[in-house]
Design an enzyme around this catalytic site. Structure first.
Site, mmCIF file in Angstrom:
data_model
loop_
_atom_site.group_PDB
_atom_site.id
_atom_site.type_symbol
_atom_site.label_atom_id
_atom_site.label_comp_id
_atom_site.label_asym_id
_atom_site.label_seq_id
_atom_site.Cartn_x
_atom_site.Cartn_y
_atom_site.Cartn_z
ATOM 1 N N THR A 21 2.518 5.500 31.164
ATOM 2 C CA THR A 21 3.317 4.553 31.785
ATOM 3 C C THR A 21 4.187 5.217 32.992
ATOM 4 O OG1 THR A 21 3.517 3.265 29.686
ATOM 5 C CG2 THR A 21 5.500 3.219 31.142
ATOM 6 N N SER A 67 -2.388 6.500 27.434
ATOM 7 C CA SER A 67 -2.770 7.089 26.429
ATOM 8 C C SER A 67 -3.321 6.977 25.011
ATOM 9 C CB SER A 67 -1.372 7.613 26.151
ATOM 10 O OG SER A 67 -0.536 6.839 25.211
ATOM 11 N N THR A 100 3.101 7.414 26.185
ATOM 12 C CA THR A 100 4.082 7.603 24.921
ATOM 13 C C THR A 100 3.279 7.101 23.750
ATOM 14 O OG1 THR A 100 4.868 5.314 25.108
ATOM 15 C CG2 THR A 100 6.118 7.101 26.251
ATOM 16 N N ASP A 101 2.334 6.075 23.787
ATOM 17 C CA ASP A 101 1.728 5.764 22.402
ATOM 18 C C ASP A 101 1.101 6.759 21.548
ATOM 19 O OD1 ASP A 101 2.577 3.248 23.074
ATOM 20 O OD2 ASP A 101 0.571 2.584 23.762
#
Length: 335
Positions: A21, A67, A100-101
């Site tokens: 992101t 990710s 971030t995931d």
């Protein structure tokens, strides 16, 4: 590779970009329906004001993906790249930009496999670069500042997010959309970032980086470990299915890593096949300890405080060293 030292008084920091992101773009002002990994590393660097005033920067694009599309190959590439570059005296630290995931998974893998005391910092963003009040620029700015700080040496792999500093072992994503999306739950953060200044208050005491026993320099893949999620009336045949293609299994169990009698019976057959089973929990905090009822078979191993995804990483790395149940138990107790 030699850093172009624009300012000899500043530290030299390598930024390794993987997408996510933080490099995403979409409709101007919006935080949803964007495409991750749209900006290249040079565009990302140039978008952060005054970055050149806190460090000399070299950027390299390792990948540019969401990710969720990060693979073990990306992990091996990142770890080997850091291990290679860290031998150069003119490089002082590393920053990895990441979605971030799965950021917490990459952070823990690097925490166990990079062989340097130089700072390694991961960061990302919850809002794309085109959103109103995008959080990526500040996160990247503070990550570079942390990587350039002498206080960060020998701290292991760290994560900087929303003014917080977290250890790669304990960090977890705890919110699906807020900008303060990361925490270390009961362990607390290592410290805080205020502008470009780090303030440390805690330290991870588990082995990491140069003290870790794991060596991935000659690996081109990792032993496959699968995660099975337990719920009421869950079918234990999933364990048999995973055993056909996996060298180990992690169970995201209920409560303190528990599951039904049927699941426990299914684990007996896995012991005979030489497949270790790590008991973790879907709860998200607490500790999983040895339990006479749940660990009646030698292949049952408690995860202690590791989440299911991180238990999977440690089990996979442990299997590169040994298949002995007792030795794997010792590894989980140590790490």
């Amino acid at each position: 590779m030699l850093i172009n030292q624009k300012n000899s008084e500043l530290k030299n920091i390598v930024i390794l970009a993987t997408g996510g992101t933080i490099a995403g773009t979409g409709e101007e002002g919006k935080t949803t329906n964007y495409q991750a990994g749209n900006l290249d590393i040079q565009t990302l660097i140039s978008s952060v004001s005054n970055l050149d005033k806190i460090a000399n920067i070299y950027g390299e694009q390792i990948a540019n993906v969401d990710s969720n599309d990060i693979t073990v190959n990306h992990w091996l590439t990142l770890a080997n790249k850091i291990n290679e570059l860290s031998k150069q005296e003119d490089i002082d630290g590393f920053v990895i930009t990441h979605g971030t995931d799965t950021l917490e998974e990459t952070a823990y893998f690097l925490d166990l496999t990079v062989k340097t005391s130089k700072p390694v910092v991961l960061t990302g963003a919850m809002r794309p670069s085109t959103a109103t009040s995008a959080d990526g620029p500040l996160n990247l700015y503070q990550s570079v500042a942390l990587a350039a700080s002498d206080l960060s040496i020998e701290q292991g792999c760290m994560v900087v997010f929303s003014d917080g500093i977290y250890s790669g072992r304990n960090v977890q994503k705890v919110n699906t959309f807020k900008t303060n999306a990361f925490s270390s739950i009961e362990f607390g953060c290592l410290g805080y970032m205020r502008d470009n200044i780090p303030y440390f208050f805690n330290k991870s005491i588990k082995p990491h980086t140069i003290d870790s026993q794991f060596d991935i320099s000659k690996l081109n893949q990792l032993p496959k470990v699968s995660i099975a999620y337990f719920n009421i009336d869950a079918d234990p045949s999933i364990l048999k299915y995973f055993s056909q293609s996996s060298e180990g299994i992690v169970i995201a169990g209920a409560g303190s890593g528990t599951f039904s009698t049927k699941w426990l019976q299914a684990i007996e057959s896995l012991e005979l096949k030489g497949i270790p089973v790590v008991r973790s929990s879907r709860i998200g905090s607490g500790i999983i300890l040895e339990d006479d009822a749940m660990d009646k078979y030698n292949n049952c191993i408690p995860s202690y405080t590791l989440s299911p995804p991180k238990a999977r990483i440690l089990l996979s790395l442990a299997l590169t060293k040994t298949k002995d149940y007792g030795e794997i138990k010792n590894i989980f107790a140590e790490y």
